[in-house]
Design an enzyme around this catalytic site. Structure first.
Site, PDB file in Angstrom:
ATOM      1  N   ASP A  13       0.630  -1.594  -0.293  1.00 15.62           N
ATOM      2  CA  ASP A  13       0.109  -0.551  -0.337  1.00 15.62           C
ATOM      3  C   ASP A  13       0.757   0.846   0.304  1.00 15.62           C
ATOM      4  OD1 ASP A  13      -3.586   0.582   0.715  1.00 15.62           O
ATOM      5  OD2 ASP A  13      -1.966   1.788   0.734  1.00 15.62           O
ATOM      6  N   ILE A  14       0.679   2.565  -0.883  1.00 16.18           N
ATOM      7  CA  ILE A  14       1.307   3.767  -0.919  1.00 16.18           C
ATOM      8  C   ILE A  14       0.724   3.814   0.376  1.00 16.18           C
ATOM      9  CG2 ILE A  14      -0.490   5.003  -1.773  1.00 16.18           C
ATOM     10  CD1 ILE A  14       1.650   5.630  -4.110  1.00 16.18           C
ATOM     11  N   ASN A  66     -13.083  -2.761   2.601  1.00 13.91           N
ATOM     12  CA  ASN A  66     -13.829  -2.207   2.178  1.00 13.91           C
ATOM     13  C   ASN A  66     -14.742  -2.356   1.673  1.00 13.91           C
ATOM     14  OD1 ASN A  66     -13.044  -1.424   4.715  1.00 13.91           O
ATOM     15  ND2 ASN A  66     -11.274  -0.050   3.304  1.00 13.91           N
ATOM     16  N   VAL A 103     -11.103   3.216  -3.362  1.00 15.60           N
ATOM     17  CA  VAL A 103     -10.287   2.842  -5.094  1.00 15.60           C
ATOM     18  C   VAL A 103     -11.989   1.754  -5.411  1.00 15.60           C
ATOM     19  CG1 VAL A 103      -9.197   1.555  -6.288  1.00 15.60           C
ATOM     20  CG2 VAL A 103      -7.804   3.150  -4.673  1.00 15.60           C
ATOM     21  N   HIS A 110     -10.383  -5.042  -3.193  1.00 17.87           N
ATOM     22  CA  HIS A 110      -8.672  -4.846  -3.052  1.00 17.87           C
ATOM     23  C   HIS A 110      -8.774  -5.487  -1.355  1.00 17.87           C
ATOM     24  CE1 HIS A 110      -9.959  -1.385  -2.259  1.00 17.87           C
ATOM     25  NE2 HIS A 110      -9.657  -1.265  -1.322  1.00 17.87           N
ATOM     26  N   HIS A 134      -6.613  -6.030   1.964  1.00 16.12           N
ATOM     27  CA  HIS A 134      -5.727  -5.140   3.222  1.00 16.12           C
ATOM     28  C   HIS A 134      -5.466  -6.464   3.764  1.00 16.12           C
ATOM     29  CE1 HIS A 134      -6.843  -1.103   2.526  1.00 16.12           C
ATOM     30  NE2 HIS A 134      -7.682  -1.324   2.118  1.00 16.12           N
TER      31      HIS A 134
HETATM   32  P1  5GP Z   1      -9.501   1.383   0.464  1.00 15.99           P
HETATM   33  O1  5GP Z   1      -9.952   3.158   1.171  1.00 15.99           O
HETATM   34  O2  5GP Z   1     -10.439   1.795  -1.042  1.00 15.99           O
HETATM   35  O3  5GP Z   1     -10.391   0.694   1.087  1.00 15.99           O
HETATM   36  O4  5GP Z   1      -8.047   1.229   0.152  1.00 15.99           O
HETATM   37  C1  5GP Z   1      -7.540   1.640  -0.459  1.00 15.99           C
HETATM   38  C2  5GP Z   1      -5.727   1.633  -0.607  1.00 15.99           C
HETATM   39  O5  5GP Z   1      -5.202   1.892  -2.028  1.00 15.99           O
HETATM   40  C3  5GP Z   1      -5.682   3.127   0.374  1.00 15.99           C
HETATM   41  O6  5GP Z   1      -5.114   1.845   1.538  1.00 15.99           O
HETATM   42  C4  5GP Z   1      -4.263   3.860  -0.130  1.00 15.99           C
HETATM   43  O7  5GP Z   1      -3.301   4.121   0.433  1.00 15.99           O
HETATM   44  C5  5GP Z   1      -4.528   2.840  -1.381  1.00 15.99           C
HETATM   45  N1  5GP Z   1      -3.624   3.755  -2.634  1.00 15.99           N
HETATM   46  C6  5GP Z   1      -4.583   4.662  -3.851  1.00 15.99           C
HETATM   47  N2  5GP Z   1      -3.241   5.133  -4.164  1.00 15.99           N
HETATM   48  C7  5GP Z   1      -2.602   3.741  -4.271  1.00 15.99           C
HETATM   49  C8  5GP Z   1      -1.597   3.548  -5.750  1.00 15.99           C
HETATM   50  O8  5GP Z   1      -1.362   4.676  -6.515  1.00 15.99           O
HETATM   51  N3  5GP Z   1      -1.057   3.034  -5.190  1.00 15.99           N
HETATM   52  C9  5GP Z   1      -0.997   1.762  -4.460  1.00 15.99           C
HETATM   53  N4  5GP Z   1       0.268   0.659  -3.286  1.00 15.99           N
HETATM   54  N5  5GP Z   1      -1.788   2.147  -3.589  1.00 15.99           N
HETATM   55  C10 5GP Z   1      -2.553   2.857  -3.635  1.00 15.99           C
END
Ligand code: 5GP
Ligand code: ZN
Length: 120
Positions: A29-30, A86, A95, A99, A101
């Site tokens: 994760d970024i 999520n 996103v 995915h 986590h």
């Molecule tokens: P969500 O909030 O949808 O459950 O998680 C999305 C996750 O994607 C977040 O933890 C966010 O930090 C990660 N994320 C968003 N953009 C990028 C990216 O460009 N690269 C990577 N490696 N992770 C990302």
């Protein structure tokens, strides 16, 4: 399709990929929320948990097994870890390509939400 994670799969956007096979990839994760924070995603674009259908059953099971494999490889399977998927606004999804986590390497708090208790 304008999907960030599809672009990572197609290598249009770089990511630190730590696992891949014919069905899924996993990358760091970024914006990590734990010492280890990776995302396991299907190569197939599925928008949310609500969009998973019967033929995806095996794929989703595989995502969970890959998460457990990563935890084992990282050495925190025994201590424990957190997996999170999520869904939509209240779940905190940002996103829209499913995915899983995988967070580990430190004890984490629970629960994520506490109802307000009535005070007398
Ligand atoms: P969500 O909030 O949808 O459950 O998680 C999305 C996750 O994607 C977040 O933890 C966010 O930090 C990660 N994320 C968003 N953009 C990028 C990216 O460009 N690269 C990577 N490696 N992770 C990302
Ligand atoms: Zn996608």
């Amino acid at each position: 399709m304008d999907c960030l994670f599809c672009k990572i799969i197609q290598e249009e956007i770089p990511a630190a990929i730590i696992y891949e096979d014919e069905k899924v990839i996993a990358f760091n994760d970024i914006n990590p929320q734990a010492p280890f924070h990776a995302l396991v995603i299907p190569r197939q674009h599925i928008r949310t948990l609500n969009d998973i259908t019967e033929p995806d059953r095996e794929l989703v099971g595989h995502m969970i097994m890959v998460a457990a494999k990563l935890a084992e490889q990282q050495g925190f399977a025994g201590d424990g870890y957190r997996t999170v998927l999520n869904c939509n606004e209240h779940g905190g999804q940002t996103v829209f390509h499913i995915h899983l986590h995988v967070l580990g390497g430190k004890a984490m708090g629970w629960p994520p939400y506490q109802a307000k208790l009535k005070t007398l």
